[in-house]
Scaffold this motif. Structure first.
Motif, PDB file in Angstrom:
ATOM      1  N   LEU A 169       0.816  -1.216   0.000  1.00 23.87           N
ATOM      2  CA  LEU A 169       0.000   0.000   0.000  1.00 23.87           C
ATOM      3  C   LEU A 169       0.850   1.266   0.000  1.00 23.87           C
ATOM      4  O   LEU A 169       0.623   2.177  -0.807  1.00 23.87           O
ATOM      5  N   ALA A 170       1.817   1.307   0.916  1.00 21.86           N
ATOM      6  CA  ALA A 170       2.496   2.574   1.210  1.00 21.86           C
ATOM      7  C   ALA A 170       3.956   2.617   0.814  1.00 21.86           C
ATOM      8  O   ALA A 170       4.578   3.684   0.866  1.00 21.86           O
ATOM      9  N   GLY A 171       4.537   1.478   0.435  1.00 18.79           N
ATOM     10  CA  GLY A 171       5.972   1.420   0.164  1.00 18.79           C
ATOM     11  C   GLY A 171       6.732   1.004   1.407  1.00 18.79           C
ATOM     12  O   GLY A 171       6.314   1.290   2.543  1.00 18.79           O
ATOM     13  N   ALA A 172       7.841   0.338   1.198  1.00 19.66           N
ATOM     14  CA  ALA A 172       8.623  -0.188   2.321  1.00 19.66           C
ATOM     15  C   ALA A 172       9.126   0.921   3.242  1.00 19.66           C
ATOM     16  O   ALA A 172       9.189   0.749   4.466  1.00 19.66           O
ATOM     17  N   GLY A 173       9.482   2.055   2.668  1.00 20.75           N
ATOM     18  CA  GLY A 173      10.004   3.167   3.471  1.00 20.75           C
ATOM     19  C   GLY A 173       8.992   3.662   4.498  1.00 20.75           C
ATOM     20  O   GLY A 173       9.335   3.907   5.661  1.00 20.75           O
ATOM     21  N   ASN A 174       7.740   3.823   4.115  1.00 24.27           N
ATOM     22  CA  ASN A 174       6.700   4.281   5.037  1.00 24.27           C
ATOM     23  C   ASN A 174       6.388   3.240   6.110  1.00 24.27           C
ATOM     24  O   ASN A 174       6.014   3.594   7.229  1.00 24.27           O
ATOM     25  N   VAL A 175       6.540   1.970   5.766  1.00 23.25           N
ATOM     26  CA  VAL A 175       6.330   0.916   6.763  1.00 23.25           C
ATOM     27  C   VAL A 175       7.424   0.987   7.829  1.00 23.25           C
ATOM     28  O   VAL A 175       7.146   0.855   9.032  1.00 23.25           O
ATOM     29  N   LYS A 176       8.642   1.195   7.395  1.00 28.15           N
ATOM     30  CA  LYS A 176       9.745   1.351   8.351  1.00 28.15           C
ATOM     31  C   LYS A 176       9.469   2.512   9.310  1.00 28.15           C
ATOM     32  O   LYS A 176       9.654   2.390  10.525  1.00 28.15           O
ATOM     33  N   LYS A 177       9.045   3.653   8.757  1.00 22.63           N
ATOM     34  CA  LYS A 177       8.766   4.821   9.594  1.00 22.63           C
ATOM     35  C   LYS A 177       7.668   4.530  10.614  1.00 22.63           C
ATOM     36  O   LYS A 177       7.753   4.927  11.782  1.00 22.63           O
ATOM     37  N   TYR A 178       6.634   3.830  10.196  1.00 21.63           N
ATOM     38  CA  TYR A 178       5.517   3.514  11.092  1.00 21.63           C
ATOM     39  C   TYR A 178       5.985   2.610  12.226  1.00 21.63           C
ATOM     40  O   TYR A 178       5.708   2.877  13.400  1.00 21.63           O
ATOM     41  N   LEU A 179       6.709   1.558  11.876  1.00 15.01           N
ATOM     42  CA  LEU A 179       7.144   0.596  12.885  1.00 15.01           C
ATOM     43  C   LEU A 179       8.141   1.224  13.863  1.00 15.01           C
ATOM     44  O   LEU A 179       8.028   1.041  15.088  1.00 15.01           O
ATOM     45  N   ARG A 180       9.098   1.936  13.323  1.00 16.24           N
ATOM     46  CA  ARG A 180      10.169   2.466  14.170  1.00 16.24           C
ATOM     47  C   ARG A 180       9.732   3.671  15.003  1.00 16.24           C
ATOM     48  O   ARG A 180      10.417   4.032  15.972  1.00 16.24           O
ATOM     49  N   SER A 181       8.584   4.258  14.647  1.00 18.51           N
ATOM     50  CA  SER A 181       8.046   5.366  15.449  1.00 18.51           C
ATOM     51  C   SER A 181       6.966   4.883  16.427  1.00 18.51           C
ATOM     52  O   SER A 181       6.325   5.691  17.090  1.00 18.51           O
ATOM     53  N   GLY A 183       4.193   3.609  15.634  1.00 20.93           N
ATOM     54  CA  GLY A 183       2.873   3.911  15.077  1.00 20.93           C
ATOM     55  C   GLY A 183       2.549   5.389  15.012  1.00 20.93           C
ATOM     56  O   GLY A 183       1.459   5.761  14.553  1.00 20.93           O
ATOM     57  N   ALA A 184       3.480   6.230  15.454  1.00 26.64           N
ATOM     58  CA  ALA A 184       3.229   7.677  15.452  1.00 26.64           C
ATOM     59  C   ALA A 184       3.297   8.256  14.037  1.00 26.64           C
ATOM     60  O   ALA A 184       2.547   9.167  13.683  1.00 26.64           O
ATOM     61  N   ASN A 185       4.218   7.732  13.254  1.00 28.24           N
ATOM     62  CA  ASN A 185       4.407   8.236  11.891  1.00 28.24           C
ATOM     63  C   ASN A 185       3.604   7.339  10.938  1.00 28.24           C
ATOM     64  O   ASN A 185       4.080   6.311  10.471  1.00 28.24           O
ATOM     65  N   SER A 186       2.360   7.742  10.658  1.00 28.06           N
ATOM     66  CA  SER A 186       1.465   6.902   9.857  1.00 28.06           C
ATOM     67  C   SER A 186       1.416   7.364   8.406  1.00 28.06           C
ATOM     68  O   SER A 186       2.121   8.305   8.006  1.00 28.06           O
ATOM     69  N   PHE A 187       0.568   6.711   7.633  1.00 33.25           N
ATOM     70  CA  PHE A 187       0.442   7.008   6.204  1.00 33.25           C
ATOM     71  C   PHE A 187      -0.952   6.593   5.750  1.00 33.25           C
ATOM     72  O   PHE A 187      -1.489   5.576   6.204  1.00 33.25           O
ATOM     73  N   SER A 188      -1.551   7.368   4.841  1.00 36.79           N
ATOM     74  CA  SER A 188      -2.818   7.009   4.203  1.00 36.79           C
ATOM     75  C   SER A 188      -2.703   7.283   2.710  1.00 36.79           C
ATOM     76  O   SER A 188      -2.053   8.245   2.299  1.00 36.79           O
ATOM     77  N   ASP A 189      -3.344   6.442   1.907  1.00 40.06           N
ATOM     78  CA  ASP A 189      -3.281   6.645   0.451  1.00 40.06           C
ATOM     79  C   ASP A 189      -4.296   7.690   0.013  1.00 40.06           C
ATOM     80  O   ASP A 189      -4.961   8.334   0.837  1.00 40.06           O
ATOM     81  N   GLY A 190      -4.423   7.879  -1.303  1.00 36.51           N
ATOM     82  CA  GLY A 190      -5.299   8.910  -1.834  1.00 36.51           C
ATOM     83  C   GLY A 190      -6.765   8.716  -1.498  1.00 36.51           C
ATOM     84  O   GLY A 190      -7.552   9.671  -1.556  1.00 36.51           O
ATOM     85  N   PHE A 191      -7.142   7.505  -1.150  1.00 38.10           N
ATOM     86  CA  PHE A 191      -8.535   7.227  -0.797  1.00 38.10           C
ATOM     87  C   PHE A 191      -8.758   7.250   0.717  1.00 38.10           C
ATOM     88  O   PHE A 191      -9.849   6.932   1.187  1.00 38.10           O
ATOM     89  N   GLY A 192      -7.690   7.556   1.462  1.00 39.21           N
ATOM     90  CA  GLY A 192      -7.818   7.630   2.910  1.00 39.21           C
ATOM     91  C   GLY A 192      -7.595   6.316   3.630  1.00 39.21           C
ATOM     92  O   GLY A 192      -7.814   6.222   4.844  1.00 39.21           O
ATOM     93  N   THR A 193      -7.155   5.297   2.922  1.00 39.43           N
ATOM     94  CA  THR A 193      -6.872   4.005   3.555  1.00 39.43           C
ATOM     95  C   THR A 193      -5.551   4.097   4.297  1.00 39.43           C
ATOM     96  O   THR A 193      -4.524   4.431   3.706  1.00 39.43           O
ATOM     97  N   SER A 194      -5.577   3.769   5.585  1.00 38.83           N
ATOM     98  CA  SER A 194      -4.382   3.934   6.417  1.00 38.83           C
ATOM     99  C   SER A 194      -3.510   2.691   6.409  1.00 38.83           C
ATOM    100  O   SER A 194      -3.983   1.574   6.178  1.00 38.83           O
ATOM    101  N   ILE A 195      -2.248   2.916   6.681  1.00 42.42           N
ATOM    102  CA  ILE A 195      -1.306   1.811   6.796  1.00 42.42           C
ATOM    103  C   ILE A 195      -1.687   0.905   7.965  1.00 42.42           C
ATOM    104  O   ILE A 195      -1.520  -0.312   7.914  1.00 42.42           O
ATOM    105  N   LYS A 196      -2.250   1.498   9.003  1.00 45.32           N
ATOM    106  CA  LYS A 196      -2.707   0.740  10.172  1.00 45.32           C
ATOM    107  C   LYS A 196      -3.786  -0.269   9.783  1.00 45.32           C
ATOM    108  O   LYS A 196      -3.805  -1.409  10.264  1.00 45.32           O
ATOM    109  N   HIS A 197      -4.674   0.146   8.898  1.00 47.68           N
ATOM    110  CA  HIS A 197      -5.759  -0.734   8.435  1.00 47.68           C
ATOM    111  C   HIS A 197      -5.203  -1.976   7.750  1.00 47.68           C
ATOM    112  O   HIS A 197      -5.703  -3.092   7.949  1.00 47.68           O
ATOM    113  N   TYR A 198      -4.148  -1.811   6.955  1.00 49.07           N
ATOM    114  CA  TYR A 198      -3.554  -2.947   6.249  1.00 49.07           C
ATOM    115  C   TYR A 198      -2.816  -3.883   7.198  1.00 49.07           C
ATOM    116  O   TYR A 198      -2.814  -5.102   7.009  1.00 49.07           O
TER     117      TYR A 198
END
Length: 224
Positions: A169-181, A183-198
């Motif tokens: 969904l978000a690319g490996a780089g954004n997953v790293k940021k989410y995990l290493r933070s 969960g503070a550094n999140s990401f959502s795609d153009g439709f509003g689907t969050s990395i947390k949801h995936y």
């Protein structure tokens, strides 16, 4: 005098008509009796030998048993493909992402595919692209998988399949940021689907089939 003549002159005609009618009726009855006598079965020995009707066997309807996908790799990619596009190989969304798994052109180039039309019209190529991308992401996130697997972030259990789905969904780089933070550094795609949801939706699948490969490319005829 004329009236009497007219009155009595009718009688011979009427008599002749009655005679003719009687004669015709008699002839008709005689003809009917002849026909009846020709087809009469009186005095004949009759034998009836009716063959038995063949036994008709109605086949039972074919029962199609579909394999139980469970939490296999096949189930993982089919669930992800359905979430991305409803399983439509030829769809292009409003942001230009293509196919069943909604690939961007940049990601396709990284895994060796440059012909977008070929990609859209070849389901086998799209399946190969999905595996190559997952393989590449698994190599990039190998240490993060080892470090965060089975831990909880924002109330969600982190699994390898969840990490790979989030990377899709978000690319490996954004997953790293989410995990290493945490969960503070999140990401959502153009439709509003969050990395947390995936992370949550695609948790717990067996993705051991995917082999980490830093240089994963699609090995497919005419892919470039």
């Amino acid at each position: 005098m004329k009236k009497k003549i007219a009155k009595f002159s009718v009688l011979p005609v009427l008599g002749a008509s009655i005679f003719f009618y009687s004669f015709s009726t008699k002839k008709a009855l005689e003809a009917q009796n002849i026909l009846i006598s020709e087809f009469s079965t009186v005095g004949q020995e009759l034998f009836y030998n009716v063959p038995e009707a063949p036994l008709i066997t109605i086949p039972e309807p074919e029962v199609i048993i579909y394999p139980e996908l469970g939490k296999s790799y096949l189930a993982f990619k089919e669930a992800l493909g359905f979430k991305e596009s409803g399983g439509d190989y030829k769809i292009i969304n409003e942001f230009g992402y293509m196919g069943k798994y909604q690939f961007g052109r940049g990601t396709l180039k990284m895994i060796g595919i440059r012909d977008a039309n070929l990609f859209l019209n070849n389901p086998d190529l799209q399946e190969a692209a999905f595996y190559a991308n997952a393989s590449r992401n698994k190599w990039i996130l190998k240490r993060d998988i080892e470090r965060f697997k089975d831990k909880e972030i924002n109330g969600i259990k982190i699994t390898e399949s969840g990490i790979l789905a989030a990377a899709h969904l978000a690319g490996a780089g954004n997953v790293k940021k989410y995990l290493r933070s945490g969960g503070a550094n999140s990401f959502s795609d153009g439709f509003g689907t969050s990395i947390k949801h995936y992370f949550k939706k695609f948790a717990g699948y067996d993705t051991s089939f995917v082999v980490p490969d830093k240089k994963a490319k699609v090995k497919f005829p005419s892919a470039v």
